[in-house]
Scaffold this active site. Structure first.
Site, short mmCIF file in Angstrom:
data_model
loop_
_atom_site.label_atom_id
_atom_site.label_comp_id
_atom_site.label_asym_id
_atom_site.label_seq_id
_atom_site.Cartn_x
_atom_site.Cartn_y
_atom_site.Cartn_z
N ARG A 146 77.66 -10.28 30.60
CA ARG A 146 77.86 -11.74 30.58
C ARG A 146 78.86 -12.12 29.50
O ARG A 146 78.85 -11.55 28.41
CB ARG A 146 76.55 -12.46 30.30
CG ARG A 146 75.56 -12.39 31.42
CD ARG A 146 74.31 -13.18 31.06
NE ARG A 146 73.16 -12.57 31.68
CZ ARG A 146 71.96 -12.49 31.13
NH1 ARG A 146 71.72 -13.02 29.94
NH2 ARG A 146 70.98 -11.90 31.77
N HIS A 202 64.45 -15.73 26.17
CA HIS A 202 63.98 -14.63 25.29
C HIS A 202 62.98 -15.14 24.26
O HIS A 202 62.74 -14.48 23.24
CB HIS A 202 65.14 -13.99 24.48
CG HIS A 202 66.05 -13.12 25.26
ND1 HIS A 202 67.37 -12.96 24.91
CD2 HIS A 202 65.85 -12.33 26.34
CE1 HIS A 202 67.95 -12.12 25.75
NE2 HIS A 202 67.05 -11.74 26.63
N GLY A 206 71.01 -8.42 27.78
CA GLY A 206 71.16 -9.85 27.50
C GLY A 206 70.86 -10.02 26.02
O GLY A 206 70.00 -9.33 25.49
N GLY A 244 67.28 -3.32 22.55
CA GLY A 244 67.98 -2.03 22.66
C GLY A 244 69.07 -1.81 21.63
O GLY A 244 69.09 -0.78 20.94
N ARG A 276 54.80 -13.07 32.90
CA ARG A 276 56.02 -13.48 32.21
C ARG A 276 56.76 -14.46 33.11
O ARG A 276 57.07 -14.13 34.26
CB ARG A 276 56.91 -12.27 31.95
CG ARG A 276 58.16 -12.73 31.28
CD ARG A 276 59.17 -11.67 31.08
NE ARG A 276 60.30 -12.27 30.38
CZ ARG A 276 61.50 -11.76 30.36
NH1 ARG A 276 61.75 -10.64 30.99
NH2 ARG A 276 62.46 -12.37 29.72
N GLU A 309 57.42 -7.87 24.09
CA GLU A 309 57.13 -9.12 24.81
C GLU A 309 55.81 -9.02 25.58
O GLU A 309 55.06 -9.98 25.65
CB GLU A 309 58.28 -9.43 25.78
CG GLU A 309 59.53 -9.89 25.05
CD GLU A 309 60.80 -9.69 25.86
OE1 GLU A 309 61.26 -8.54 25.96
OE2 GLU A 309 61.33 -10.68 26.38
N ASN A 314 55.47 -8.78 35.16
CA ASN A 314 56.82 -9.34 35.01
C ASN A 314 57.53 -9.13 36.35
O ASN A 314 57.95 -8.02 36.67
CB ASN A 314 57.53 -8.61 33.87
CG ASN A 314 58.92 -9.15 33.61
OD1 ASN A 314 59.43 -10.00 34.35
ND2 ASN A 314 59.55 -8.64 32.58
P1 ADP Z 1 67.53 -5.31 28.46
O1 ADP Z 1 68.14 -6.63 28.09
O2 ADP Z 1 67.96 -4.81 29.80
O3 ADP Z 1 66.04 -5.23 28.21
P2 ADP Z 1 67.72 -3.40 26.28
O4 ADP Z 1 66.98 -4.18 25.26
O5 ADP Z 1 67.07 -2.19 26.85
O6 ADP Z 1 68.24 -4.31 27.46
O7 ADP Z 1 69.11 -2.97 25.62
C1 ADP Z 1 70.07 -2.23 26.29
C2 ADP Z 1 71.23 -1.99 25.32
O8 ADP Z 1 70.73 -1.26 24.19
C3 ADP Z 1 72.35 -1.17 25.91
O9 ADP Z 1 73.60 -1.76 25.54
C4 ADP Z 1 72.22 0.17 25.23
O10 ADP Z 1 73.46 0.75 24.97
C5 ADP Z 1 71.60 -0.18 23.90
N1 ADP Z 1 70.93 0.98 23.32
C6 ADP Z 1 71.38 1.73 22.30
N2 ADP Z 1 70.55 2.72 22.01
C7 ADP Z 1 69.54 2.66 22.85
C8 ADP Z 1 68.37 3.44 23.05
N3 ADP Z 1 68.09 4.49 22.30
N4 ADP Z 1 67.54 3.04 24.03
C9 ADP Z 1 67.81 1.97 24.80
N5 ADP Z 1 68.90 1.19 24.65
C10 ADP Z 1 69.77 1.53 23.69
#
Ligand code: ADP
Length: 399
Positions: free
Chosen positions: A240, A179, A211, A330, A90, A385, A7
């Site tokens: 965003r 996505h 995102g 996340g 990716r 992914e 990626n």
């Molecule tokens: P990206 O789009 O960068 O891949 P992620 O899927 O890692 O983002 O999501 C990041 C978001 O998930 C942040 O807003 C973060 O606050 C939230 N989040 C909450 N709890 C967790 C956790 N335990 N681990 C990772 N992200 C978390």
């Protein structure tokens, strides 16, 4: 079969090496600051991470270092690079041409080069990653897995913007969706855990990370999604804005003298949770601040969760029903408060979650939240992914 998944970002290269026999990750890592110094963080499964600062002038040098580490006696997991059977890339944008994942050839790269103008951030590094692989591993099959291809069957009335049609015909301005690899993975994984054919399910998948996007999956096919021409459209995200009245852009330019780039930066990097709260783009910080009475953090959470709710309602209407709702990424996988706010007051649609399960959920595995007797099955499905890319790569490389 061993598959390397790559990626490539503008100054980064993430990688995972899969052993497809048991679907396990043998090693993974991340090269950063490519073109401006260079660092590598490499982790062999079960071992301590290895970190180094090393000059990485371009993606080719970074890939060379990754291949060295993967096959090194000390940090490696394979005896030689020849053990890598295929590489999956990716690719964020496949334009209108790629309706599914594809073996990479010179002509695939040539097409991707023609769509760089509509994919300026992600296109060039992905192409650099492919070219580096073709030169370092010329005999290994390469596969491109596009984030947009899951949306290739969306109907025109859902992807054409109501602006003069020539902008679609001549300039490729339309909704593409992003996505897709995540939404495809979690919708299939949901069907698997439910033990039902995906063809019989109407699913809404909520990928909520930095995102965020929401997709309606009817019978295994994406029929609508919240992101559009770029990943900027849709719900409010970490930094965003998501969808806003386009006149805000021209108004800001006319009244404040901002350039197009400045407005784009405001909407891309300074908006969303960060812009509303003035505190952070991280939903954990926003939640903590809201719990401590910060009104703007509370407002950010309300804007985020109301946006998700509106999409769920719209997609249930478009599909004429709903069997299952999925939370992933996340926020979706970890923030019980966001899931609770989204699902509150949705019983008219059949969405009701068990508060106890939502609070005491298990991380890292598919986890059901459905309240007993509720019509819609609500699940947390951890996204993967990279594994989806590895599966497509295995299928296409074996052909
Ligand atoms: P990206 O789009 O960068 O891949 P992620 O899927 O890692 O983002 O999501 C990041 C978001 O998930 C942040 O807003 C973060 O606050 C939230 N989040 C909450 N709890 C967790 C956790 N335990 N681990 C990772 N992200 C978390």
């Amino acid at each position: 079969m061993k598959i390397l998944v790559l990626n490539a970002g503008s100054s980064s290269l993430k990688y995972q090496l899969f052993n497809m026999e048991d679907a396990k990750v043998l090693a993974k890592g991340l090269c950063e600051r490519i073109g401006a110094g260079g660092t590598v963080t490499h982790k062999k499964t079960g071992a301590e991470p290895f970190f180094e600062e090393i000059d990485l002038p371009d993606h080719g040098v970074a890939l060379g270092r990754v291949l060295n580490l993967l096959s090194s006696p000390e940090y490696g997991v394979i005896a030689s690079v020849d053990e890598i059977d295929a590489v999956g890339h990716r690719v964020a944008h496949g334009g209108e041409k790629f309706k599914e994942s594809s073996r990479i050839t010179e002509s695939v790269i040539a097409y991707l080069e023609t769509i760089v103008p509509i994919n300026p951030l992600h296109g060039p590094p992905a192409i650099a990653g492919m070219k580096a692989c073709l030169s370092l591993m010329p005999n290994v099959p390469q596969v491109a897995v596009f984030d947009t291809s899951f949306y290739s069957e969306i109907e025109d009335f859902r992807y054409v913007y109501p602006i003069p049609y020539e902008f679609y015909e001549n300039d490729q301005i339309r909704r593409y969706g992003f996505h897709g690899t995540s939404h495809r993975y979690v919708s299939h994984e949901l069907a698997r855990v439910l033990g039902k054919p995906i063809e019989e399910l109407k699913i809404i998948t909520c990928h909520l990370g930095n995102g965020s996007s929401i997709t309606a999956v009817d019978g295994g096919k994406a029929i609508d999604t919240s992101m559009g021409f770029t990943p900027q459209e849709g719900i409010a995200m970490g930094t965003r804005s998501g969808s806003i009245d386009p006149t805000v852009v021209t108004y800001l330019m006319k009244t404040k003298g901002y350039t197009a780039q400045e407005v784009e930066d405001i909407l891309n990097k300074k908006s969303g949770l960060l812009g509303i709260s003035g505190l952070s783009n991280d939903c954990r910080n926003i939640t903590e601040a809201a719990n401590n009475g910060n009104a703007r953090a509370e407002l950010a959470l309300k804007i985020l969760t109301n946006g998700i709710k509106k999409h769920i309602g719209a997609y249930a209407a478009e599909m004429n029903g709903l069997d299952a709702l999925v939370f992933t990424a996340g926020i979706g996988e970890n923030q019980w408060n966001v899931r609770a706010r989204v699902c509150e007051g949705m019983s008219f649609l059949g969405i009701e979650i068990d508060e106890e399960k939502n609070l005491n959920f298990e991380r890292g595995v598919p986890f059901e939240l459905t309240k007993e007797g509720a019509k819609v099955a609500t699940w947390i499905i951890p996204t993967d992914e990279e594994y989806m890319i590895a599966i497509d790569t295995q299928r296409l490389a074996s052909k």
